[in-house]
Design a protein around this motif. Structure first.
Motif, PDB file in Angstrom:
ATOM      1  N   VAL A 114       0.872  -1.229   0.177  1.00 15.62           N
ATOM      2  CA  VAL A 114      -0.212   0.011   0.102  1.00 15.62           C
ATOM      3  C   VAL A 114       1.007   1.062  -0.063  1.00 15.62           C
ATOM      4  O   VAL A 114       0.587   2.264  -0.784  1.00 15.62           O
ATOM      5  CB  VAL A 114      -0.860  -0.024   1.090  1.00 15.62           C
ATOM      6  N   ARG A 115       1.685   1.452   0.878  1.00 13.86           N
ATOM      7  CA  ARG A 115       2.699   2.577   1.117  1.00 13.86           C
ATOM      8  C   ARG A 115       4.063   2.103   1.154  1.00 13.86           C
ATOM      9  O   ARG A 115       4.862   3.056   1.374  1.00 13.86           O
ATOM     10  CB  ARG A 115       2.158   3.448   2.103  1.00 13.86           C
ATOM     11  N   GLY A 116       4.428   0.975   0.988  1.00 13.97           N
ATOM     12  CA  GLY A 116       5.795   0.485   0.941  1.00 13.97           C
ATOM     13  C   GLY A 116       6.194   0.301   2.405  1.00 13.97           C
ATOM     14  O   GLY A 116       5.707   0.399   3.325  1.00 13.97           O
ATOM     15  N   TYR A 117       7.641  -0.216   2.684  1.00 21.51           N
ATOM     16  CA  TYR A 117       7.929  -0.664   3.961  1.00 21.51           C
ATOM     17  C   TYR A 117       8.156   0.645   4.835  1.00 21.51           C
ATOM     18  O   TYR A 117       8.267   0.819   5.870  1.00 21.51           O
ATOM     19  CB  TYR A 117       9.176  -1.334   3.847  1.00 21.51           C
ATOM     20  N   SER A 118       8.609   1.841   3.934  1.00 24.65           N
ATOM     21  CA  SER A 118       9.016   3.179   4.709  1.00 24.65           C
ATOM     22  C   SER A 118       7.688   3.713   5.266  1.00 24.65           C
ATOM     23  O   SER A 118       7.514   4.130   6.552  1.00 24.65           O
ATOM     24  CB  SER A 118       9.479   3.953   3.645  1.00 24.65           C
ATOM     25  N   GLY A 119       6.474   3.199   4.481  1.00 25.73           N
ATOM     26  CA  GLY A 119       5.314   3.707   5.153  1.00 25.73           C
ATOM     27  C   GLY A 119       4.950   2.843   6.335  1.00 25.73           C
ATOM     28  O   GLY A 119       4.227   3.485   7.451  1.00 25.73           O
ATOM     29  N   VAL A 120       5.104   1.661   6.453  1.00 27.60           N
ATOM     30  CA  VAL A 120       5.067   0.808   7.297  1.00 27.60           C
ATOM     31  C   VAL A 120       5.606   1.128   8.604  1.00 27.60           C
ATOM     32  O   VAL A 120       5.231   1.187   9.907  1.00 27.60           O
ATOM     33  CB  VAL A 120       5.044  -0.556   7.115  1.00 27.60           C
ATOM     34  N   ALA A 121       7.054   1.537   8.459  1.00 24.05           N
ATOM     35  CA  ALA A 121       7.909   1.946   9.542  1.00 24.05           C
ATOM     36  C   ALA A 121       7.378   3.216   9.979  1.00 24.05           C
ATOM     37  O   ALA A 121       7.511   3.262  11.211  1.00 24.05           O
ATOM     38  CB  ALA A 121       9.282   1.944   8.890  1.00 24.05           C
ATOM     39  N   ILE A 122       7.211   4.249   9.546  1.00 24.61           N
ATOM     40  CA  ILE A 122       6.801   5.489  10.057  1.00 24.61           C
ATOM     41  C   ILE A 122       5.709   5.103  10.723  1.00 24.61           C
ATOM     42  O   ILE A 122       5.284   5.659  11.816  1.00 24.61           O
ATOM     43  CB  ILE A 122       6.441   6.562   8.767  1.00 24.61           C
ATOM     44  N   THR A 123       4.483   4.324  10.448  1.00 24.60           N
ATOM     45  CA  THR A 123       3.274   4.194  11.225  1.00 24.60           C
ATOM     46  C   THR A 123       3.688   3.537  12.593  1.00 24.60           C
ATOM     47  O   THR A 123       2.975   3.960  13.284  1.00 24.60           O
ATOM     48  CB  THR A 123       2.201   3.539  10.430  1.00 24.60           C
ATOM     49  N   SER A 124       4.597   2.584  12.370  1.00 21.02           N
ATOM     50  CA  SER A 124       4.939   1.763  13.627  1.00 21.02           C
ATOM     51  C   SER A 124       5.639   2.498  14.457  1.00 21.02           C
ATOM     52  O   SER A 124       5.462   2.552  15.611  1.00 21.02           O
ATOM     53  CB  SER A 124       5.778   0.642  12.912  1.00 21.02           C
ATOM     54  N   VAL A 125       6.460   3.436  13.901  1.00 22.30           N
ATOM     55  CA  VAL A 125       7.124   4.400  15.016  1.00 22.30           C
ATOM     56  C   VAL A 125       6.216   5.260  15.782  1.00 22.30           C
ATOM     57  O   VAL A 125       6.141   5.533  16.897  1.00 22.30           O
ATOM     58  CB  VAL A 125       8.332   5.155  14.423  1.00 22.30           C
ATOM     59  N   VAL A 126       5.340   5.790  15.097  1.00 21.27           N
ATOM     60  CA  VAL A 126       4.228   6.727  15.739  1.00 21.27           C
ATOM     61  C   VAL A 126       3.506   5.719  16.567  1.00 21.27           C
ATOM     62  O   VAL A 126       3.075   6.443  17.397  1.00 21.27           O
ATOM     63  CB  VAL A 126       3.458   7.449  14.377  1.00 21.27           C
ATOM     64  N   LEU A 127       3.003   4.723  16.186  1.00 20.45           N
ATOM     65  CA  LEU A 127       1.974   3.930  17.021  1.00 20.45           C
ATOM     66  C   LEU A 127       2.950   3.692  18.547  1.00 20.45           C
ATOM     67  O   LEU A 127       2.529   3.627  19.399  1.00 20.45           O
ATOM     68  CB  LEU A 127       1.664   2.782  16.183  1.00 20.45           C
ATOM     69  N   ALA A 128       4.284   3.235  18.192  1.00 16.42           N
ATOM     70  CA  ALA A 128       5.179   3.079  19.122  1.00 16.42           C
ATOM     71  C   ALA A 128       4.976   4.199  20.276  1.00 16.42           C
ATOM     72  O   ALA A 128       4.999   3.635  21.483  1.00 16.42           O
ATOM     73  CB  ALA A 128       6.531   2.607  19.076  1.00 16.42           C
ATOM     74  N   VAL A 129       5.382   5.163  19.763  1.00 20.18           N
ATOM     75  CA  VAL A 129       5.264   6.388  20.968  1.00 20.18           C
ATOM     76  C   VAL A 129       3.944   6.459  21.544  1.00 20.18           C
ATOM     77  O   VAL A 129       3.776   6.548  22.836  1.00 20.18           O
ATOM     78  CB  VAL A 129       5.606   7.666  20.052  1.00 20.18           C
ATOM     79  N   VAL A 130       2.888   6.697  20.645  1.00 25.18           N
ATOM     80  CA  VAL A 130       1.510   6.433  21.115  1.00 25.18           C
ATOM     81  C   VAL A 130       1.159   5.582  22.221  1.00 25.18           C
ATOM     82  O   VAL A 130       0.653   5.652  23.385  1.00 25.18           O
ATOM     83  CB  VAL A 130       0.395   6.509  20.188  1.00 25.18           C
ATOM     84  N   LEU A 131       1.503   4.268  21.854  1.00 30.11           N
ATOM     85  CA  LEU A 131       1.388   3.115  22.723  1.00 30.11           C
ATOM     86  C   LEU A 131       2.194   3.032  24.198  1.00 30.11           C
ATOM     87  O   LEU A 131       1.819   2.535  25.062  1.00 30.11           O
ATOM     88  CB  LEU A 131       1.614   1.768  22.110  1.00 30.11           C
TER      89      LEU A 131
END
Length: 233
Positions: free
Chosen positions: A196-213
């Motif tokens: 959908v958005r490439g591994y970079s998109g998955v990585a960015i989303t994951s980092v943001v989620l990690a901070v929130v979580l």
């Protein structure tokens, strides 16, 4: 009950004696136990309905179904509510059970937040086989588990270092999904799909989620330092 009796020109208040050994929190505990069991049954019925409906439509793939974080979290929520309800009915408690309840609360809060922010725009039919299951699994059960954590009694505070270990749960889930995804050509959620958005998109989303979580884990642990009124004897 109070009875006011006249004595001369004075009014004397007489208090009814409380029966020896009476527990003033017993009624509240019974209500809490019943609520835990009812919500556990609600969550269990939603999961069973999903499985039965998918099987009837010849669409049930066990590996895919049990790879949804929502399914895993709700299964843990059902177990947590039943086990903690039984323990409360028996008058038992432990730090280990509190740690487990906290982890489940963290997972269900994660489920609620991710659904609202990232998935609520998708049609309910693409998320669950039965529309009412969507409401139960993504809204009612997370709210019930959060309320249980807020208002049901706990033994004591959850150390922050232990609470942060809860972050391993979504991390391991992400690793599992990214490894399994290319093998079966299927990902449980669009934001985890590299196509959908490439591994970079998955990585960015994951980092943001990690901070929130991480903030969610801290919040859940902080709440454990507050003892609900009337729940600890």
């Amino acid at each position: 009950m109070q009875v006011v009796q006249p004595r001369g020109f004075e009014m004397v208040t007489v208090h009814d004696a409380q029966p020896a050994g009476a527990d003033p929190t017993a009624g509240r505990r019974r209500v809490t136990v019943v609520a835990k069991v009812l919500f556990a049954l609600l969550g269990f019925s939603a999961l069973v309905t999903e499985v039965a409906t998918l099987v009837a439509r010849n669409r049930f793939v066990p590996g895919d179904f049990f790879s949804y974080f929502t399914v895993e979290s709700n299964a843990l929520a059902v177990a947590s509510l039943l086990v903690s309800g039984f323990a409360l009915a028996q008058g038992r408690s432990s730090h280990g059970l509190d740690l487990f309840r906290g982890a489940v609360t963290f997972c269900m809060t994660t489920t609620l937040l991710i659904f609202i922010v990232l998935l609520s725009g998708y049609p309910a039919s693409t998320l669950t086989a039965v529309p009412w299951d969507n409401t139960v699994l993504h809204y009612l059960m997370p709210i019930a588990v959060i309320a249980d954590w807020l208002f049901a009694s706990r033994v004591g505070a959850i150390p922050l270092r232990r609470a942060l270990l809860w972050l391993l749960l979504p991390l391991l889930y992400l690793v599992y999904s990214l490894i399994r995804g290319p093998i079966v050509d299927w990902y449980p959620y669009p934001f985890m799909d590299p196509s959908v958005r490439g591994y970079s998109g998955v990585a960015i989303t994951s980092v943001v989620l990690a901070v929130v979580l991480a903030l969610v884990a801290v919040a859940v642990a902080f709440v454990a330092r507050w003892t609900p009124v009337g729940t600890r004897r």
